[in-house]
Design a protein around this motif. Structure first.
Motif, PDB file in Angstrom:
ATOM      1  N   LYS A  49       0.822  -1.213   0.000  1.00  0.00           N
ATOM      2  CA  LYS A  49       0.000   0.000   0.000  1.00  0.00           C
ATOM      3  C   LYS A  49       0.854   1.260   0.000  1.00  0.00           C
ATOM      4  O   LYS A  49       0.437   2.304  -0.495  1.00  0.00           O
ATOM      5  CB  LYS A  49      -0.932  -0.004   1.213  1.00  0.00           C
ATOM      6  CG  LYS A  49      -1.995  -1.071   1.125  1.00  0.00           C
ATOM      7  CD  LYS A  49      -2.873  -1.077   2.343  1.00  0.00           C
ATOM      8  CE  LYS A  49      -3.903  -2.198   2.219  1.00  0.00           C
ATOM      9  NZ  LYS A  49      -4.763  -2.289   3.385  1.00  0.00           N
ATOM     10  N   VAL A  50       2.061   1.161   0.554  1.00  0.00           N
ATOM     11  CA  VAL A  50       2.943   2.330   0.593  1.00  0.00           C
ATOM     12  C   VAL A  50       3.406   2.690  -0.827  1.00  0.00           C
ATOM     13  O   VAL A  50       3.336   3.850  -1.235  1.00  0.00           O
ATOM     14  CB  VAL A  50       4.143   2.078   1.527  1.00  0.00           C
ATOM     15  CG1 VAL A  50       5.174   3.184   1.417  1.00  0.00           C
ATOM     16  CG2 VAL A  50       3.649   1.943   2.963  1.00  0.00           C
ATOM     17  N   TRP A  51       3.849   1.672  -1.583  1.00  0.00           N
ATOM     18  CA  TRP A  51       4.283   1.938  -2.954  1.00  0.00           C
ATOM     19  C   TRP A  51       3.096   2.366  -3.819  1.00  0.00           C
ATOM     20  O   TRP A  51       3.218   3.246  -4.674  1.00  0.00           O
ATOM     21  CB  TRP A  51       4.979   0.717  -3.555  1.00  0.00           C
ATOM     22  CG  TRP A  51       6.418   0.682  -3.153  1.00  0.00           C
ATOM     23  CD1 TRP A  51       6.987  -0.013  -2.126  1.00  0.00           C
ATOM     24  CD2 TRP A  51       7.480   1.427  -3.755  1.00  0.00           C
ATOM     25  NE1 TRP A  51       8.322   0.242  -2.056  1.00  0.00           N
ATOM     26  CE2 TRP A  51       8.662   1.113  -3.038  1.00  0.00           C
ATOM     27  CE3 TRP A  51       7.554   2.315  -4.817  1.00  0.00           C
ATOM     28  CZ2 TRP A  51       9.893   1.677  -3.376  1.00  0.00           C
ATOM     29  CZ3 TRP A  51       8.783   2.863  -5.142  1.00  0.00           C
ATOM     30  CH2 TRP A  51       9.928   2.547  -4.421  1.00  0.00           C
ATOM     31  N   ARG A  52       1.921   1.755  -3.626  1.00  0.00           N
ATOM     32  CA  ARG A  52       0.723   2.120  -4.392  1.00  0.00           C
ATOM     33  C   ARG A  52       0.378   3.589  -4.115  1.00  0.00           C
ATOM     34  O   ARG A  52       0.105   4.364  -5.019  1.00  0.00           O
ATOM     35  CB  ARG A  52      -0.447   1.204  -4.007  1.00  0.00           C
ATOM     36  CG  ARG A  52      -1.789   1.614  -4.553  1.00  0.00           C
ATOM     37  CD  ARG A  52      -1.915   1.642  -6.050  1.00  0.00           C
ATOM     38  NE  ARG A  52      -1.589   0.352  -6.623  1.00  0.00           N
ATOM     39  CZ  ARG A  52      -1.206   0.198  -7.893  1.00  0.00           C
ATOM     40  NH1 ARG A  52      -1.116   1.228  -8.698  1.00  0.00           N
ATOM     41  NH2 ARG A  52      -0.907  -0.987  -8.355  1.00  0.00           N
ATOM     42  N   SER A  53       0.426   3.975  -2.840  1.00  0.00           N
ATOM     43  CA  SER A  53       0.106   5.351  -2.463  1.00  0.00           C
ATOM     44  C   SER A  53       1.148   6.322  -3.012  1.00  0.00           C
ATOM     45  O   SER A  53       0.802   7.404  -3.509  1.00  0.00           O
ATOM     46  CB  SER A  53       0.026   5.460  -0.938  1.00  0.00           C
ATOM     47  OG  SER A  53      -0.289   6.779  -0.560  1.00  0.00           O
ATOM     48  N   ALA A  54       2.420   5.935  -2.942  1.00  0.00           N
ATOM     49  CA  ALA A  54       3.475   6.802  -3.471  1.00  0.00           C
ATOM     50  C   ALA A  54       3.275   7.043  -4.956  1.00  0.00           C
ATOM     51  O   ALA A  54       3.372   8.176  -5.438  1.00  0.00           O
ATOM     52  CB  ALA A  54       4.845   6.174  -3.210  1.00  0.00           C
ATOM     53  N   HIS A  55       2.970   5.977  -5.695  1.00  0.00           N
ATOM     54  CA  HIS A  55       2.750   6.117  -7.135  1.00  0.00           C
ATOM     55  C   HIS A  55       1.531   6.992  -7.401  1.00  0.00           C
ATOM     56  O   HIS A  55       1.563   7.866  -8.277  1.00  0.00           O
ATOM     57  CB  HIS A  55       2.585   4.739  -7.787  1.00  0.00           C
ATOM     58  CG  HIS A  55       2.535   4.821  -9.282  1.00  0.00           C
ATOM     59  ND1 HIS A  55       1.369   5.021  -9.989  1.00  0.00           N
ATOM     60  CD2 HIS A  55       3.536   4.767 -10.198  1.00  0.00           C
ATOM     61  CE1 HIS A  55       1.642   5.075 -11.273  1.00  0.00           C
ATOM     62  NE2 HIS A  55       2.948   4.924 -11.436  1.00  0.00           N
ATOM     63  N   GLN A  56       0.478   6.775  -6.638  1.00  0.00           N
ATOM     64  CA  GLN A  56      -0.740   7.572  -6.821  1.00  0.00           C
ATOM     65  C   GLN A  56      -0.455   9.064  -6.622  1.00  0.00           C
ATOM     66  O   GLN A  56      -0.813   9.903  -7.445  1.00  0.00           O
ATOM     67  CB  GLN A  56      -1.834   7.124  -5.840  1.00  0.00           C
ATOM     68  CG  GLN A  56      -3.104   7.955  -5.895  1.00  0.00           C
ATOM     69  CD  GLN A  56      -3.887   7.737  -7.168  1.00  0.00           C
ATOM     70  OE1 GLN A  56      -3.971   6.618  -7.667  1.00  0.00           O
ATOM     71  NE2 GLN A  56      -4.458   8.801  -7.711  1.00  0.00           N
ATOM     72  N   HIS A  57       0.213   9.399  -5.534  1.00  0.00           N
ATOM     73  CA  HIS A  57       0.424  10.804  -5.199  1.00  0.00           C
ATOM     74  C   HIS A  57       1.512  11.463  -6.036  1.00  0.00           C
ATOM     75  O   HIS A  57       1.381  12.634  -6.413  1.00  0.00           O
ATOM     76  CB  HIS A  57       0.748  10.958  -3.712  1.00  0.00           C
ATOM     77  CG  HIS A  57      -0.441  10.684  -2.848  1.00  0.00           C
ATOM     78  ND1 HIS A  57      -1.438  11.608  -2.639  1.00  0.00           N
ATOM     79  CD2 HIS A  57      -0.812   9.584  -2.175  1.00  0.00           C
ATOM     80  CE1 HIS A  57      -2.368  11.092  -1.861  1.00  0.00           C
ATOM     81  NE2 HIS A  57      -2.013   9.857  -1.563  1.00  0.00           N
ATOM     82  N   LEU A  58       2.576  10.745  -6.310  1.00  0.00           N
ATOM     83  CA  LEU A  58       3.710  11.361  -6.998  1.00  0.00           C
ATOM     84  C   LEU A  58       3.620  11.269  -8.520  1.00  0.00           C
ATOM     85  O   LEU A  58       4.154  12.124  -9.217  1.00  0.00           O
ATOM     86  CB  LEU A  58       5.028  10.717  -6.539  1.00  0.00           C
ATOM     87  CG  LEU A  58       5.395  10.967  -5.086  1.00  0.00           C
ATOM     88  CD1 LEU A  58       6.627  10.163  -4.704  1.00  0.00           C
ATOM     89  CD2 LEU A  58       5.633  12.454  -4.846  1.00  0.00           C
ATOM     90  N   ILE A  59       2.967  10.246  -9.031  1.00  0.00           N
ATOM     91  CA  ILE A  59       2.934  10.045 -10.483  1.00  0.00           C
ATOM     92  C   ILE A  59       1.536  10.287 -11.048  1.00  0.00           C
ATOM     93  O   ILE A  59       1.324  11.196 -11.848  1.00  0.00           O
ATOM     94  CB  ILE A  59       3.408   8.616 -10.853  1.00  0.00           C
ATOM     95  CG1 ILE A  59       4.776   8.318 -10.202  1.00  0.00           C
ATOM     96  CG2 ILE A  59       3.439   8.455 -12.378  1.00  0.00           C
ATOM     97  CD1 ILE A  59       5.902   9.231 -10.620  1.00  0.00           C
ATOM     98  N   THR A  60       0.558   9.480 -10.648  1.00  0.00           N
ATOM     99  CA  THR A  60      -0.786   9.571 -11.232  1.00  0.00           C
ATOM    100  C   THR A  60      -1.408  10.934 -10.992  1.00  0.00           C
ATOM    101  O   THR A  60      -1.877  11.586 -11.932  1.00  0.00           O
ATOM    102  CB  THR A  60      -1.690   8.465 -10.663  1.00  0.00           C
ATOM    103  OG1 THR A  60      -1.058   7.204 -10.867  1.00  0.00           O
ATOM    104  CG2 THR A  60      -3.046   8.471 -11.343  1.00  0.00           C
ATOM    105  N   ASP A  61      -1.428  11.369  -9.736  1.00  0.00           N
ATOM    106  CA  ASP A  61      -2.043  12.658  -9.425  1.00  0.00           C
ATOM    107  C   ASP A  61      -1.282  13.802 -10.093  1.00  0.00           C
ATOM    108  O   ASP A  61      -1.893  14.763 -10.560  1.00  0.00           O
ATOM    109  CB  ASP A  61      -2.096  12.884  -7.920  1.00  0.00           C
ATOM    110  CG  ASP A  61      -3.105  11.972  -7.241  1.00  0.00           C
ATOM    111  OD1 ASP A  61      -3.852  11.255  -7.941  1.00  0.00           O
ATOM    112  OD2 ASP A  61      -3.149  11.982  -5.997  1.00  0.00           O
ATOM    113  N   ALA A  62       0.045  13.704 -10.140  1.00  0.00           N
ATOM    114  CA  ALA A  62       0.847  14.752 -10.777  1.00  0.00           C
ATOM    115  C   ALA A  62       0.546  14.819 -12.267  1.00  0.00           C
ATOM    116  O   ALA A  62       0.425  15.907 -12.836  1.00  0.00           O
ATOM    117  CB  ALA A  62       2.339  14.506 -10.539  1.00  0.00           C
ATOM    118  N   ASP A  63       0.399  13.658 -12.910  1.00  0.00           N
ATOM    119  CA  ASP A  63       0.050  13.636 -14.329  1.00  0.00           C
ATOM    120  C   ASP A  63      -1.314  14.267 -14.559  1.00  0.00           C
ATOM    121  O   ASP A  63      -1.514  15.001 -15.524  1.00  0.00           O
ATOM    122  CB  ASP A  63       0.036  12.196 -14.865  1.00  0.00           C
ATOM    123  CG  ASP A  63       1.429  11.622 -15.034  1.00  0.00           C
ATOM    124  OD1 ASP A  63       2.420  12.381 -14.936  1.00  0.00           O
ATOM    125  OD2 ASP A  63       1.517  10.401 -15.265  1.00  0.00           O
TER     126      ASP A  63
END
Ligand SMILES: [Zn+2]
Length: 108
Positions: free
Chosen positions: A77-91
C-alpha cells in the motif's frame, strides 16, 4: 507505554503535516519559498526512508506487507500510495485530468 508513545508520535506528525498544509495555502510567497527550501528536502528524504522500509525481495514482495510465511503477494500500500500521489495525481494535475478521461476512466 508504546501506545502512548505511538499516539504522541502520530499526533506530532499530523500537526506538522497540518502546519505544512496551512503554510502552503496561506503563507505569503517569500515564506512559501523559505518553507520549500527546507520542507521539500525533508519530505523527499522521509518518503525515500519510508519506501526503503517497503523495499521488495527478489520475488517482488514487500517484506513489510507480505511476510515470508505468507506465500501470496500482498500489494504494498505504501508503494501504491506513493505512485498515486507522486505520479498519477501529478500527471492529472499537469493535464487537468484530460489524460484519465481520454482513457475512459472517471476522475473521482
Ligand atoms: Zn509494503
Amino acid at each position: 507505554m508504546d501506545e502512548v508513545l505511538n499516539s504522541e508520535l502520530q499526533t506530532a506528525v499530523h500537526r506538522r503535516l497540518d502546519y505544512l498544509d496551512d503554510m502552503a495555502k496561506n503563507a505569503d510567497d517569500p515564506s512559501k519559498s523559505k518553507l520549500a527550501d527546507t520542507a521539500i528536502p525533508q519530505l523527499t528524504e522521509g518518503f525515500r526512508d519510508l519506501l526503503a522500509a517497503h523495499d521488495t525481495d527478489e520475488l517482488g514482495r514487500c517484506l513489510s506487507c507480505s511476510p515470508r510465511r505468507f506465500f501470496g503477494r500482498v500489494e504494498c500500500k505504501v508503494w501504491r500510495s506513493a505512485h498515486q500521489h507522486l505520479i498519477t495525481d501529478a500527471d492529472e494535475r499537469a493535464t487537468g485530468g484530460r489524460h484519465r478521461l481520454r482513457h475512459g476512466q472517471t476522475t473521482s
